[in-house]
Write a protein that holds these residues in place. Structure first.
Motif, PDB file in Angstrom:
ATOM      1  N   LEU A  98       0.830  -1.201   0.000  1.00 33.27           N
ATOM      2  CA  LEU A  98       0.000   0.000   0.000  1.00 33.27           C
ATOM      3  C   LEU A  98       0.867   1.255   0.000  1.00 33.27           C
ATOM      4  O   LEU A  98       0.548   2.242  -0.682  1.00 33.27           O
ATOM      5  CB  LEU A  98      -0.920  -0.010   1.219  1.00 33.27           C
ATOM      6  CG  LEU A  98      -1.893   1.160   1.366  1.00 33.27           C
ATOM      7  CD1 LEU A  98      -2.819   1.233   0.152  1.00 33.27           C
ATOM      8  CD2 LEU A  98      -2.715   1.014   2.648  1.00 33.27           C
ATOM      9  N   ARG A  99       1.969   1.211   0.750  1.00 35.27           N
ATOM     10  CA  ARG A  99       2.859   2.371   0.790  1.00 35.27           C
ATOM     11  C   ARG A  99       3.376   2.723  -0.599  1.00 35.27           C
ATOM     12  O   ARG A  99       3.470   3.899  -0.956  1.00 35.27           O
ATOM     13  CB  ARG A  99       4.040   2.090   1.719  1.00 35.27           C
ATOM     14  CG  ARG A  99       3.764   2.343   3.196  1.00 35.27           C
ATOM     15  CD  ARG A  99       5.039   2.275   3.988  1.00 35.27           C
ATOM     16  NE  ARG A  99       6.000   3.273   3.526  1.00 35.27           N
ATOM     17  CZ  ARG A  99       7.280   3.297   3.907  1.00 35.27           C
ATOM     18  NH1 ARG A  99       7.735   2.363   4.730  1.00 35.27           N
ATOM     19  NH2 ARG A  99       8.089   4.236   3.470  1.00 35.27           N
ATOM     20  N   GLU A 103       2.794   6.377  -1.928  1.00 36.64           N
ATOM     21  CA  GLU A 103       3.960   7.238  -2.044  1.00 36.64           C
ATOM     22  C   GLU A 103       4.313   7.521  -3.507  1.00 36.64           C
ATOM     23  O   GLU A 103       4.832   8.594  -3.827  1.00 36.64           O
ATOM     24  CB  GLU A 103       5.131   6.634  -1.275  1.00 36.64           C
ATOM     25  CG  GLU A 103       4.869   6.623   0.237  1.00 36.64           C
ATOM     26  CD  GLU A 103       5.976   5.999   1.061  1.00 36.64           C
ATOM     27  OE1 GLU A 103       7.164   6.230   0.734  1.00 36.64           O
ATOM     28  OE2 GLU A 103       5.661   5.296   2.043  1.00 36.64           O
ATOM     29  N   ALA A 104       4.024   6.569  -4.385  1.00 39.46           N
ATOM     30  CA  ALA A 104       4.221   6.826  -5.814  1.00 39.46           C
ATOM     31  C   ALA A 104       3.302   7.955  -6.280  1.00 39.46           C
ATOM     32  O   ALA A 104       3.717   8.851  -7.024  1.00 39.46           O
ATOM     33  CB  ALA A 104       3.967   5.556  -6.626  1.00 39.46           C
ATOM     34  N   GLN A 105       2.059   7.926  -5.818  1.00 40.15           N
ATOM     35  CA  GLN A 105       1.130   8.994  -6.180  1.00 40.15           C
ATOM     36  C   GLN A 105       1.570  10.330  -5.597  1.00 40.15           C
ATOM     37  O   GLN A 105       1.470  11.373  -6.251  1.00 40.15           O
ATOM     38  CB  GLN A 105      -0.285   8.647  -5.703  1.00 40.15           C
ATOM     39  CG  GLN A 105      -1.343   9.694  -6.004  1.00 40.15           C
ATOM     40  CD  GLN A 105      -1.551   9.927  -7.498  1.00 40.15           C
ATOM     41  OE1 GLN A 105      -1.020   9.189  -8.335  1.00 40.15           O
ATOM     42  NE2 GLN A 105      -2.322  10.941  -7.854  1.00 40.15           N
ATOM     43  N   ALA A 106       2.089  10.301  -4.370  1.00 38.94           N
ATOM     44  CA  ALA A 106       2.579  11.540  -3.758  1.00 38.94           C
ATOM     45  C   ALA A 106       3.742  12.116  -4.559  1.00 38.94           C
ATOM     46  O   ALA A 106       3.847  13.339  -4.731  1.00 38.94           O
ATOM     47  CB  ALA A 106       3.008  11.272  -2.316  1.00 38.94           C
ATOM     48  N   LYS A 156      -4.120  16.301   1.166  1.00 39.47           N
ATOM     49  CA  LYS A 156      -3.727  16.178   2.572  1.00 39.47           C
ATOM     50  C   LYS A 156      -4.118  14.827   3.158  1.00 39.47           C
ATOM     51  O   LYS A 156      -3.441  14.302   4.053  1.00 39.47           O
ATOM     52  CB  LYS A 156      -4.357  17.310   3.398  1.00 39.47           C
ATOM     53  CG  LYS A 156      -3.957  18.698   2.934  1.00 39.47           C
ATOM     54  CD  LYS A 156      -2.443  18.848   2.832  1.00 39.47           C
ATOM     55  CE  LYS A 156      -2.047  20.218   2.318  1.00 39.47           C
ATOM     56  NZ  LYS A 156      -0.586  20.312   2.069  1.00 39.47           N
ATOM     57  N   LYS A 157      -5.204  14.238   2.672  1.00 39.67           N
ATOM     58  CA  LYS A 157      -5.596  12.907   3.136  1.00 39.67           C
ATOM     59  C   LYS A 157      -4.539  11.887   2.725  1.00 39.67           C
ATOM     60  O   LYS A 157      -4.175  10.999   3.505  1.00 39.67           O
ATOM     61  CB  LYS A 157      -6.956  12.527   2.531  1.00 39.67           C
ATOM     62  CG  LYS A 157      -7.463  11.144   2.934  1.00 39.67           C
ATOM     63  CD  LYS A 157      -7.769  11.060   4.412  1.00 39.67           C
ATOM     64  CE  LYS A 157      -8.428   9.738   4.763  1.00 39.67           C
ATOM     65  NZ  LYS A 157      -8.686   9.597   6.214  1.00 39.67           N
ATOM     66  N   LEU A 158      -4.036  12.013   1.517  1.00 40.47           N
ATOM     67  CA  LEU A 158      -2.977  11.137   1.039  1.00 40.47           C
ATOM     68  C   LEU A 158      -1.737  11.259   1.923  1.00 40.47           C
ATOM     69  O   LEU A 158      -1.140  10.254   2.325  1.00 40.47           O
ATOM     70  CB  LEU A 158      -2.632  11.490  -0.408  1.00 40.47           C
ATOM     71  CG  LEU A 158      -1.433  10.771  -1.042  1.00 40.47           C
ATOM     72  CD1 LEU A 158      -1.707   9.288  -1.194  1.00 40.47           C
ATOM     73  CD2 LEU A 158      -1.096  11.394  -2.389  1.00 40.47           C
ATOM     74  N   LEU A 159      -1.363  12.492   2.255  1.00 42.10           N
ATOM     75  CA  LEU A 159      -0.174  12.712   3.082  1.00 42.10           C
ATOM     76  C   LEU A 159      -0.361  12.144   4.485  1.00 42.10           C
ATOM     77  O   LEU A 159       0.585  11.632   5.085  1.00 42.10           O
ATOM     78  CB  LEU A 159       0.144  14.204   3.151  1.00 42.10           C
ATOM     79  CG  LEU A 159       0.611  14.843   1.839  1.00 42.10           C
ATOM     80  CD1 LEU A 159       0.878  16.335   2.042  1.00 42.10           C
ATOM     81  CD2 LEU A 159       1.842  14.144   1.300  1.00 42.10           C
ATOM     82  N   GLY A 165       2.185   5.220   7.589  1.00 46.57           N
ATOM     83  CA  GLY A 165       3.114   4.182   7.165  1.00 46.57           C
ATOM     84  C   GLY A 165       4.549   4.504   7.530  1.00 46.57           C
ATOM     85  O   GLY A 165       5.311   3.620   7.943  1.00 46.57           O
ATOM     86  N   LEU A 166       4.938   5.761   7.409  1.00 46.31           N
ATOM     87  CA  LEU A 166       6.298   6.169   7.737  1.00 46.31           C
ATOM     88  C   LEU A 166       6.570   6.074   9.233  1.00 46.31           C
ATOM     89  O   LEU A 166       7.670   5.721   9.653  1.00 46.31           O
ATOM     90  CB  LEU A 166       6.554   7.592   7.250  1.00 46.31           C
ATOM     91  CG  LEU A 166       6.672   7.767   5.724  1.00 46.31           C
ATOM     92  CD1 LEU A 166       6.717   9.250   5.358  1.00 46.31           C
ATOM     93  CD2 LEU A 166       7.899   7.054   5.189  1.00 46.31           C
ATOM     94  N   ILE A 167       5.565   6.373  10.042  1.00 47.95           N
ATOM     95  CA  ILE A 167       5.726   6.248  11.495  1.00 47.95           C
ATOM     96  C   ILE A 167       5.905   4.787  11.882  1.00 47.95           C
ATOM     97  O   ILE A 167       6.728   4.448  12.746  1.00 47.95           O
ATOM     98  CB  ILE A 167       4.516   6.870  12.224  1.00 47.95           C
ATOM     99  CG1 ILE A 167       4.571   8.397  12.123  1.00 47.95           C
ATOM    100  CG2 ILE A 167       4.479   6.446  13.691  1.00 47.95           C
ATOM    101  CD1 ILE A 167       3.339   9.095  12.654  1.00 47.95           C
ATOM    102  N   GLU A 168       5.147   3.901  11.236  1.00 49.52           N
ATOM    103  CA  GLU A 168       5.302   2.468  11.497  1.00 49.52           C
ATOM    104  C   GLU A 168       6.720   2.017  11.148  1.00 49.52           C
ATOM    105  O   GLU A 168       7.357   1.276  11.900  1.00 49.52           O
ATOM    106  CB  GLU A 168       4.282   1.673  10.681  1.00 49.52           C
ATOM    107  CG  GLU A 168       4.353   0.173  10.923  1.00 49.52           C
ATOM    108  CD  GLU A 168       3.307  -0.597  10.123  1.00 49.52           C
ATOM    109  OE1 GLU A 168       3.410  -1.834  10.059  1.00 49.52           O
ATOM    110  OE2 GLU A 168       2.397   0.046   9.560  1.00 49.52           O
ATOM    111  N   GLU A 169       7.226   2.492   9.997  1.00 49.75           N
ATOM    112  CA  GLU A 169       8.585   2.120   9.601  1.00 49.75           C
ATOM    113  C   GLU A 169       9.600   2.723  10.559  1.00 49.75           C
ATOM    114  O   GLU A 169      10.605   2.083  10.898  1.00 49.75           O
ATOM    115  CB  GLU A 169       8.867   2.596   8.182  1.00 49.75           C
ATOM    116  CG  GLU A 169      10.265   2.197   7.706  1.00 49.75           C
ATOM    117  CD  GLU A 169      10.589   2.723   6.324  1.00 49.75           C
ATOM    118  OE1 GLU A 169      11.133   1.956   5.524  1.00 49.75           O
ATOM    119  OE2 GLU A 169      10.315   3.914   6.049  1.00 49.75           O
ATOM    120  N   GLU A 170       9.361   3.964  11.003  1.00 47.17           N
ATOM    121  CA  GLU A 170      10.286   4.613  11.927  1.00 47.17           C
ATOM    122  C   GLU A 170      10.447   3.781  13.190  1.00 47.17           C
ATOM    123  O   GLU A 170      11.560   3.570  13.683  1.00 47.17           O
ATOM    124  CB  GLU A 170       9.764   6.009  12.290  1.00 47.17           C
ATOM    125  CG  GLU A 170      10.639   6.736  13.295  1.00 47.17           C
ATOM    126  CD  GLU A 170      10.075   8.095  13.662  1.00 47.17           C
ATOM    127  OE1 GLU A 170      10.585   8.681  14.631  1.00 47.17           O
ATOM    128  OE2 GLU A 170       9.146   8.577  12.989  1.00 47.17           O
TER     129      GLU A 170
END
Length: 232
Positions: A98-99, A103-106, A156-159, A165-170
């Motif tokens: 999903l990330r 993230e590709a769309q972002a 902003k919903k996308l971000l 996801g980034l917090i989970e990875e962090e």
């Protein structure tokens, strides 16, 4: 008489908190305590104890806990209430799939709008990552680097979804980066991402991002296999 450990004893609150800041302060304080391991996996988080600790009503506490649950840092468990979520779960590999989509769309939305100061900020995070030895700070810098490349996306919903996801990875990086031995390799990935972003080559950015996330998939697969091997 046995004295029970207070899981919140490691959290220090200095002074009264203004009512309008209560929710974000509680959320940020708990997030930091979860990410740096002061509140380990499985720790039950009691609303009453938090309200007393921060000197607030239960309303901002409930709101903060909902935000942390949405970020996959807390889970609601029957009979226990909110507990600190596992470091990584079996469905985390699906989260990486999903990330990549998010993230590709972002990148598609953000890269054409990035300015020189955004590229300079991203370069600064890479330089900091090159010399940082604190694995907790490395996890945070990694998240900040990626968010800099996505920051100009107007959705902003996308971000918000990407930030989760980034917090989970962090959190995963904080506890496993040393064993993963991916520090220098990750900076090569980051430099390639930044290079393609500066060139406004969106498709090359996305291809590099996919390769970068695949390394994360391999690391998590290794972690899950190791955890299963430890089970009786």
């Amino acid at each position: 008489m046995t004295v029970k450990n207070n899981p919140l004893s490691s959290i220090v609150v200095s002074g009264p908190i203004p009512a309008h800041l209560a929710r974000p302060v509680i959320e940020e304080t708990l997030r930091n305590a979860i990410l740096d391991g002061r509140l380990p996996c499985g720790t039950a988080i009691r609303q009453e104890a938090l309200a007393q600790l921060f000197g607030v009503s239960r309303m901002p506490v409930r709101e903060a806990l909902r935000q942390l649950e949405a970020q996959s840092l807390l889970q609601v468990v029957q009979y226990k209430g909110a507990v600190v979520a596992p470091l990584i779960e079996d469905n985390s590999l699906h989260a990486y799939e999903l990330r990549l989509l998010l993230e590709a769309q972002a990148l598609r939305l953000s890269v054409p709008l990035l300015a020189d100061e955004d590229f300079e900020a991203a370069e600064g995070y890479i330089e900091a990552l090159e010399v940082e030895t604190d694995f907790g700070k490395i996890g945070t810098l990694n998240r900040q680097f990626h968010q800099t490349l996505y920051c100009k996306a107007p959705n902003k919903k996308l971000l918000a979804l990407i930030e989760t996801g980034l917090i989970e990875e962090e959190r995963f990086l904080r506890f496993n980066l040393k064993q993963m031995n991916l520090g220098k390799l990750c900076q090569d990935d980051h430099r390639a991402l930044l290079h393609h972003a500066r060139a406004r080559d969106i498709e090359a950015c996305i291809a590099e991002l996919e390769s970068h996330l695949q390394r994360g998939v391999k690391a998590i697969t290794h972690y899950l296999d190791t955890q299963k091997a430890k089970q009786p």
